[in-house]
Scaffold this active site. Sequence first.
Site, short mmCIF file in Angstrom:
data_model
loop_
_atom_site.label_atom_id
_atom_site.label_comp_id
_atom_site.label_asym_id
_atom_site.label_seq_id
_atom_site.Cartn_x
_atom_site.Cartn_y
_atom_site.Cartn_z
N THR A 60 28.37 43.49 20.86
CA THR A 60 28.61 43.04 22.36
C THR A 60 27.44 42.04 22.82
O THR A 60 26.20 42.38 22.34
CB THR A 60 29.00 43.92 23.25
OG1 THR A 60 28.11 44.68 23.49
CG2 THR A 60 30.34 44.71 22.89
N TRP A 84 37.73 39.61 49.06
CA TRP A 84 37.32 39.60 47.75
C TRP A 84 37.69 38.07 47.15
O TRP A 84 38.68 37.55 47.53
CB TRP A 84 37.94 40.39 46.43
CG TRP A 84 37.33 41.92 46.65
CD1 TRP A 84 36.86 42.45 47.75
CD2 TRP A 84 37.62 42.74 45.59
NE1 TRP A 84 36.41 43.70 47.49
CE2 TRP A 84 36.88 44.02 46.10
CE3 TRP A 84 38.04 42.90 44.47
CZ2 TRP A 84 36.74 45.22 45.46
CZ3 TRP A 84 37.96 43.84 43.73
CH2 TRP A 84 37.42 45.04 44.16
#
Length: 543
Positions: A189, A446
């Site tokens: 990754t 948010w």
Amino acid sequence: MIPGLMQKKQFNVIDILQHAATWYGDVEVVTNSVEGGVHRIGYAKLYDRTSQLANALQRLGVNSGDRIGTMAWNTWRHLECWYGLSGIGAICHTLNPRLFPDQIEYIVNHAQNRFIFVDTSFISVIANVLDKLPTLEGLVVMTDKENMTDDMLKIGIPVYCYEELLEAETSDFVWPLLDEDTASSLCYTSGTTGNPKGVLYSHEFNLNHSMISAHGDVFDLSAKDSFLLIVPMFHANGWGLPLSVPMVGGKLVLPGPFMDGKSLYDFIKVEKCNKTCAVPTVMTILIDHLDSNNLQIPSMNEIYIGGSAVPQSMIEGFEVRYNVDVNHGWGMTETVVGTFNCHLPFMDELSFEERMKVRCKQGRPPFGMEMKIVDNEGNSLPHDGVAFGKLMVRGPRVIERYYKAKESALDKDGWFDTGDVSTIDKYGFMQITDRTKDIIKSGGEWISSVDIENTAVGHPEVQIAACLGVKHMKWEERPLLIVVKKEGCDPSKSSILDIISSEHAKWQLPDDVVFIDEMPLTATGKIDKKPLRTKYEDFLIEG
Ligand code: AMP
């Protein structure tokens, strides 16, 4: 139980190339070669050379289970390494040359690479850290004798010339029949937080993934395709395409190191490419080249874009100006292809604008990929397109544990937390709201940084934009927009904020816009918010 009475076969990755060689032997792999010039080879010849490579690997002493690195562009030689290494039971470990030297050192040591197959362009990347790579026994330079230089040979470790190794061998090779659970390839990754983590794919994964990704609502692959593979073979297993395109006998068109707009356009034109794929930042290079030179790409039908969110302006731009369908996909190294957008019958009834809104979503899971969104307590959330939560996936194409990790990467029910936050609508279209760590938490509400970025790049004079949550005295965090202007343009802050306010509530608008010359990108071409955060986290407080 009455058992079925059909034959069984454990498929190995090399079976794909063998099939392509037998049934599509003349179909070409075309490369813009590192040495310069276009190189062409049919699958039959490529298979023979892969068999020569297998003999060469055994002569070098490569054993089954060895992790052998590749640090290379997309080329026919790199393709031979993919098949040859996994074919003999070794593990093809694709290394990303754009990583920082300490990450490369970490990854090579963690994987204990014995050899690295390297393009001439990247020898210095390895040479820089060579004295810190104790397991490395040699380098194989992926070129011919004429392009080997004395410098390469003096690097301080045995160095072999790829073509010379192959020339010394015959193409007679009997491939071992490997259990399909055997590891075939390894990809780390990008490690935006902590050390990179290894994802070890099995032969079974690769075969399953190839069959699914050829699917009509995924890459829709067939022998009619001429597929320009822009996404690097070291990014998330090359999105599986180095395996799935040969599986169906499609032509693979590999750009090598030539990733600028003109080279990509020329290759599309000459090789009549009908499909291509890349991350949005690279597709920006292509569409900018087309726009500024008034060009068309009539052979192109489908462009697959993923890796980060694709802005509506890009999907619309390709469809309206170039008559090309953009298919937006989501995935990660831990899954490779996860979801793909597609056209469902209900979309026929939608207006252009409504359809675009759906096309911007990251899409639906193909067979075998279970998917759900959950709240912080792990409760499943409804598929109403509004509720957002942690995106969880499960199934045979999802990681179980990272390479050498002692613990599973899954929860007790086998779900993998992707680290993404998303919604799923009633038609099953998943839309990423943000990475968990990128969501902006403003006074208990948010804000999706991805949404703001996508609207901002709809401004005709904005090249690329990043939205960050930065410290705020009253609201804890507020959005700050970082913008790179298009060349020769000078958009005002207010014109950018106007575009955003046409799509977003007032409280979601960035508190300020900062112009920078160049956007920091990760090794896989995504916006790298880490350095931006470090630089701008106190921007509003200081301001
Ligand atoms: P990597 O393993 O480097 O490919 O990174 C995987 C991550 O990239 C995912 O977990 C997402 O955060 C992000 N990603 C991939 N595709 C998309 C997409 N289409 N839209 C938004 N984010 C994406």
